[in-house]
Design a protein around this motif. Sequence first.
Motif, PDB file in Angstrom:
ATOM      1  N   THR A 114     125.690  58.529  68.293  1.00  0.00           N
ATOM      2  CA  THR A 114     125.823  59.679  67.400  1.00  0.00           C
ATOM      3  C   THR A 114     127.138  59.584  66.635  1.00  0.00           C
ATOM      4  O   THR A 114     128.154  59.173  67.193  1.00  0.00           O
ATOM      5  CB  THR A 114     125.798  60.980  68.230  1.00  0.00           C
ATOM      6  N   GLY A 115     127.106  60.008  65.381  1.00  0.00           N
ATOM      7  CA  GLY A 115     128.327  60.012  64.571  1.00  0.00           C
ATOM      8  C   GLY A 115     128.129  59.181  63.316  1.00  0.00           C
ATOM      9  O   GLY A 115     127.084  58.538  63.130  1.00  0.00           O
ATOM     10  N   SER A 116     129.146  59.189  62.467  1.00  0.00           N
ATOM     11  CA  SER A 116     129.009  58.540  61.165  1.00  0.00           C
ATOM     12  C   SER A 116     128.937  57.021  61.279  1.00  0.00           C
ATOM     13  O   SER A 116     128.368  56.364  60.401  1.00  0.00           O
ATOM     14  CB  SER A 116     130.171  58.942  60.253  1.00  0.00           C
ATOM     15  N   THR A 117     129.493  56.435  62.336  1.00  0.00           N
ATOM     16  CA  THR A 117     129.419  54.983  62.510  1.00  0.00           C
ATOM     17  C   THR A 117     128.069  54.602  63.118  1.00  0.00           C
ATOM     18  O   THR A 117     127.376  53.697  62.626  1.00  0.00           O
ATOM     19  CB  THR A 117     130.570  54.487  63.418  1.00  0.00           C
ATOM     20  N   ALA A 124     133.175  55.685  68.578  1.00  0.00           N
ATOM     21  CA  ALA A 124     134.136  56.288  69.510  1.00  0.00           C
ATOM     22  C   ALA A 124     135.254  56.915  68.698  1.00  0.00           C
ATOM     23  O   ALA A 124     135.460  56.574  67.531  1.00  0.00           O
ATOM     24  CB  ALA A 124     134.694  55.233  70.457  1.00  0.00           C
ATOM     25  N   GLY A 171     133.191  62.196  71.780  1.00  0.00           N
ATOM     26  CA  GLY A 171     132.770  63.592  71.823  1.00  0.00           C
ATOM     27  C   GLY A 171     133.395  64.483  70.777  1.00  0.00           C
ATOM     28  O   GLY A 171     133.153  65.685  70.774  1.00  0.00           O
ATOM     29  N   ARG A 172     134.189  63.890  69.859  1.00  0.00           N
ATOM     30  CA  ARG A 172     134.686  64.779  68.793  1.00  0.00           C
ATOM     31  C   ARG A 172     133.516  65.244  67.921  1.00  0.00           C
ATOM     32  O   ARG A 172     133.622  66.243  67.236  1.00  0.00           O
ATOM     33  CB  ARG A 172     135.789  64.081  67.981  1.00  0.00           C
ATOM     34  N   GLY A 173     132.396  64.514  68.001  1.00  0.00           N
ATOM     35  CA  GLY A 173     131.179  64.975  67.330  1.00  0.00           C
ATOM     36  C   GLY A 173     130.354  65.897  68.223  1.00  0.00           C
ATOM     37  O   GLY A 173     129.322  66.411  67.800  1.00  0.00           O
ATOM     38  N   LYS A 195     140.605  53.786  64.964  1.00  0.00           N
ATOM     39  CA  LYS A 195     140.310  54.347  66.291  1.00  0.00           C
ATOM     40  C   LYS A 195     141.074  53.666  67.430  1.00  0.00           C
ATOM     41  O   LYS A 195     140.955  54.067  68.582  1.00  0.00           O
ATOM     42  CB  LYS A 195     138.806  54.255  66.573  1.00  0.00           C
ATOM     43  N   LYS A 225     133.000  51.059  58.900  1.00  0.00           N
ATOM     44  CA  LYS A 225     132.083  51.535  59.938  1.00  0.00           C
ATOM     45  C   LYS A 225     130.741  50.800  59.843  1.00  0.00           C
ATOM     46  O   LYS A 225     130.144  50.415  60.844  1.00  0.00           O
ATOM     47  CB  LYS A 225     131.853  53.048  59.776  1.00  0.00           C
TER      48      LYS A 225
HETATM   49  O1  LIG Z   1     131.504  60.565  70.286  1.00  0.00           O
HETATM   50  C1  LIG Z   1     130.976  60.776  69.236  1.00  0.00           C
HETATM   51  C2  LIG Z   1     130.116  61.960  68.994  1.00  0.00           C
HETATM   52  O2  LIG Z   1     130.079  62.789  70.117  1.00  0.00           O
HETATM   53  C3  LIG Z   1     131.151  59.836  68.115  1.00  0.00           C
HETATM   54  O3  LIG Z   1     130.706  58.576  68.501  1.00  0.00           O
HETATM   55  C4  LIG Z   1     132.588  59.791  67.766  1.00  0.00           C
HETATM   56  O4  LIG Z   1     133.003  61.103  67.452  1.00  0.00           O
HETATM   57  C5  LIG Z   1     132.854  58.867  66.586  1.00  0.00           C
HETATM   58  O5  LIG Z   1     132.297  59.414  65.440  1.00  0.00           O
HETATM   59  P1  LIG Z   1     132.419  58.712  64.036  1.00  0.00           P
HETATM   60  O6  LIG Z   1     131.689  57.435  64.102  1.00  0.00           O
HETATM   61  O7  LIG Z   1     131.799  59.705  63.079  1.00  0.00           O
HETATM   62  O8  LIG Z   1     133.887  58.511  63.744  1.00  0.00           O
END
Ligand SMILES: O=C(CO)[C@H](O)[C@H](O)COP(=O)(O)O
Length: 291
Positions: A63-66, A122, A134-136, A160, A42
């Motif tokens: 937003t998110g860990s990446t 994503a 949007g899983r976050g 992904k 990531k």
């Molecule tokens: O859409 C998102 C948050 O709403 C994130 O970008 C998506 O869930 C990916 O998250 P991660 O980088 O933690 O795997």
Amino acid sequence: MAVAYPHFLVSENHATVEQPALMVSPAAAPCPSVTLTQDDLKKIAAYKAVEHVKSGMVVGLGTGSTAKHAVDRIAELMRKGKLKDIIGIPTSKKTHEQAVSLGIPLSDLDSHPVVDLAIDGADEVDPGLNLVKGRGGSLLREKMVESASKKFIVIVDESKLVNYVGGSGLAMPVEVIPFCWNHSLKRLVTLFADAGCAGELRKCAETGEAFVTDNGNYIIDLYFEKDIGDLNEASDLILRLPGIVEHGMFIGLATSLIVAGVEGMAVKTKIGNELEVDSFSYTELRNGFLV
Ligand SMILES: O=C(CO)[C@H](O)[C@H](O)COP(=O)(O)O
């Protein structure tokens, strides 16, 4: 072609990422001595994307860990004086907090309706760069910012990649107003009955209560057994339902994709209707930096 991430070649975490090989050139032999974690991948994708951030830009902060790695990297380059006059447009309260803590000047779409570049992760990416996000839980603000961006770079590790949107079997989130959410859930599931759709209200793992988005709404997670087909048609059907705020399919919004895999990194860029693909191997990186 070398990319400047030599520090990724010696991971601090030692769990091996067991993922299928990414699309790297046949010459790009895997580097057996390198063990990259999913978080390393990531970070590699995020750092590569930040190479596209230039001084003076208005930047959509995902937003998110990446995406978090990208925000960290932007702040680091600002501290080093390598990036100046950046204005960040955060896509969630969490990213807002992160950016404030790192000293990145922030604004919003009211003051900056055109964003130069957005960088975000994503949950799924299909071969045409359509996404599930949007899983976050931040899909609405993410879609607002990313659809206002001249360029939108998606950064992911190779887990992904899917053959079609919904193909991971994991959630495709839909933001709904809390009022009679169960009614909305049933209508959404009925729309996609032919694709074997199931749906559930997202709950907070800690409290068991409904998850509430930054906008005060709920999320219905949809799961598909089969390909839902035409994404624009699916989008129209969903958005026509009263009570639906937004869905997590990002259709045609991404302009580039950076995928980091255990054997290398690939960059896919939209040129008109075509996708140009560049690939980089970690062997090349090692040869370039660790000799
Ligand atoms: O859409 C998102 C948050 O709403 C994130 O970008 C998506 O869930 C990916 O998250 P991660 O980088 O933690 O795997």
